[in-house]
Design a protein around this motif. Structure first.
Motif, mmCIF file in Angstrom:
data_model
loop_
_atom_site.group_PDB
_atom_site.id
_atom_site.type_symbol
_atom_site.label_atom_id
_atom_site.label_comp_id
_atom_site.label_asym_id
_atom_site.label_seq_id
_atom_site.Cartn_x
_atom_site.Cartn_y
_atom_site.Cartn_z
ATOM 1 N N PRO A 43 0.805 -1.224 0.000
ATOM 2 C CA PRO A 43 0.000 0.000 0.000
ATOM 3 C C PRO A 43 0.838 1.275 0.000
ATOM 4 N N VAL A 44 2.148 1.149 -0.074
ATOM 5 C CA VAL A 44 3.037 2.309 -0.178
ATOM 6 C C VAL A 44 3.761 2.242 -1.515
ATOM 7 N N ARG A 45 4.071 3.378 -2.052
ATOM 8 C CA ARG A 45 4.767 3.454 -3.337
ATOM 9 C C ARG A 45 6.091 4.188 -3.146
ATOM 10 N N SER A 321 -1.365 -6.153 3.125
ATOM 11 C CA SER A 321 -1.566 -5.073 2.162
ATOM 12 C C SER A 321 -3.039 -4.919 1.814
ATOM 13 N N ALA A 322 -3.740 -6.037 1.652
ATOM 14 C CA ALA A 322 -5.170 -5.985 1.345
ATOM 15 C C ALA A 322 -5.952 -5.383 2.510
ATOM 16 N N ALA A 330 -3.338 2.589 9.342
ATOM 17 C CA ALA A 330 -1.906 2.725 9.111
ATOM 18 C C ALA A 330 -1.116 1.563 9.702
ATOM 19 N N GLY A 331 -1.659 0.931 10.745
ATOM 20 C CA GLY A 331 -0.954 -0.189 11.350
ATOM 21 C C GLY A 331 -0.762 -1.335 10.386
ATOM 22 N N PHE A 332 -1.758 -1.593 9.536
ATOM 23 C CA PHE A 332 -1.625 -2.655 8.548
ATOM 24 C C PHE A 332 -0.636 -2.271 7.450
#
Length: 366
Positions: A43-45, A321-322, A330-332
């Motif tokens: 989920p981060v780029r 990520s899902a 944000a913890g996930f």
């Protein structure tokens, strides 16, 4: 044991021996492809992340292209040995769960990462082919290996170990990778068929895991692991936990345009299921890590079982990520990023050990 560990003592006359190329070698393809798939799912780029993912997809695809014909030659040239490995040796038969998982993982990477390299049309076609073949293979293995365990193999549930999970986790992988193809099918019956088919695959894999996992845990408590080099296989327990979490979220995404009346329920179920199961996975990750650190202190050498560090952790990356994508928590996101760092480190160790073993003649040698 040679096919299980991938290691033989090196002698002065050691040479490459195709007879030692067992189905466990597909674990290297699985472990490489999941790194790319994990990079695509994060989920981060970060700069270079997708390029890194494309590189790992390419490495996995090349490894699959090399391994498949090599295994075909092995099966044709050493038919008696291959038959014995499947029919008479339960320790090697369970690794027939690896080839379909490798195909499915490379196929997903072809669609999510390879499309920028080879184009969307060819990527969809290749993923569809690999998913179709891999799914049929997965179902054959998920039914065939347990059948052999019931009717032919001399096994005891009190000696079960995590490698027993490999044949039955393959349908779960198919259920998690298939939904990505749904948007590329014609609307209507084709999309519905694939969605509901993936739901059925999820049920097949999940129920089989629920039946088998208690047996595996009982065997571990009762008999421990039969050899020190099997300690990395403890990480295999993470596979169905992370993969089922990934699958429920992928199915929820696919349901939104195909079965909108089911989408809210599917998403809520995915979030509740994912949080609970990923929590169990993190607890087991601590246990497996502690056991492997203990084994390393006891002198555990490198074998092909070290690839067990990769794919199971990768499924937890995609699962976390899902959860991050659907909950916004944000913890996930942080959990997914941390697990991806662990995955990349595990891949580097496993790939480095494999390369050194091949170069030094310790793998696939006699």
């Amino acid at each position: 044991m040679a096919i299980l560990t991938g290691v033989r003592p090196l002698t002065r006359t050691a040479r490459f021996d195709l007879a030692q190329l067992g189905p466990n070698w597909y674990a290297a393809v699985m472990g490489t492809a999941i790194v790319g798939n994990g990079a695509a799912a994060l989920p981060v780029r970060l700069p270079g992340l997708i390029g890194f993912g494309e590189l790992m997809w390419a490495l996995g695809a090349v490894a699959l292209l090399v391994l498949v014909p090599a295994r075909v030659v092995h099966l044709l040239r050493y038919r008696a040995e291959a038959r014995a490995h499947l029919l008479d040796n339960p320790a090697t038969a369970v690794f027939y769960g690896c080839p379909p998982i490798a195909m499915l993982s490379v196929g997903l990477g072809t669609l999510t990462l390879g499309s920028r390299v080879i184009g969307t049309g060819p990527a969809v076609a290749l993923d569809a082919a690999l998913w179709g073949i891999g799914t049929l293979y997965a179902l054959a293995v998920a039914a065939g290996v347990p059948y052999l365990m019931i009717t032919r193999h001399a096994v005891s549930p009190l000696e079960a170990n995590p490698t027993w999970l490999l044949p039955v986790v393959a349908p779960l992988v198919a259920s998690a990778t298939g939904p990505a193809l749904v948007p590329h099918l014609p609307t209507g019956t084709a999309q519905q068929s694939l969605l509901y088919g993936c739901c059925a695959l999820f049920g097949v894999g999940l129920l089989a895991i629920l039946a088998l996992l208690p047996v595996v845990l009982t065997g571990l408590v009762h008999s421990k692991l039969s050899a020190l080099v099997l300690t990395p296989s403890l990480f295999l327990v993470l596979g169905p936990l992370g993969q089922s979490t990934t699958a429920v979220h992928q199915l929820a995404d696919a349901a939104r345009p195909v079965a909108p009346e089911l989408a809210p329920v599917a998403l809520a179920l995915a979030e509740l299921y994912g949080v609970a199961v990923l929590g169990v996975a993190m607890l087991w990750l601590v246990i497996a890590t502690a056991a492997n650190l203990r084994a390393r202190r006891a002198g555990m050498p490198f074998t092909m079982t070290w690839w067990a560090y990769t794919f199971p952790v990768g499924t937890c990356v995609t699962g976390a990520s899902a959860l991050a994508r659907h909950t916004g928590f944000a913890g996930f996101t942080g959990l997914a990023a941390g697990l991806f760092v662990l995955l990349a480190a595990a891949w580097a160790v496993a790939a480095g050990g494999t390369a050194a073993g091949l170069a030094g003649g310790r793998l696939l040698a006699r």
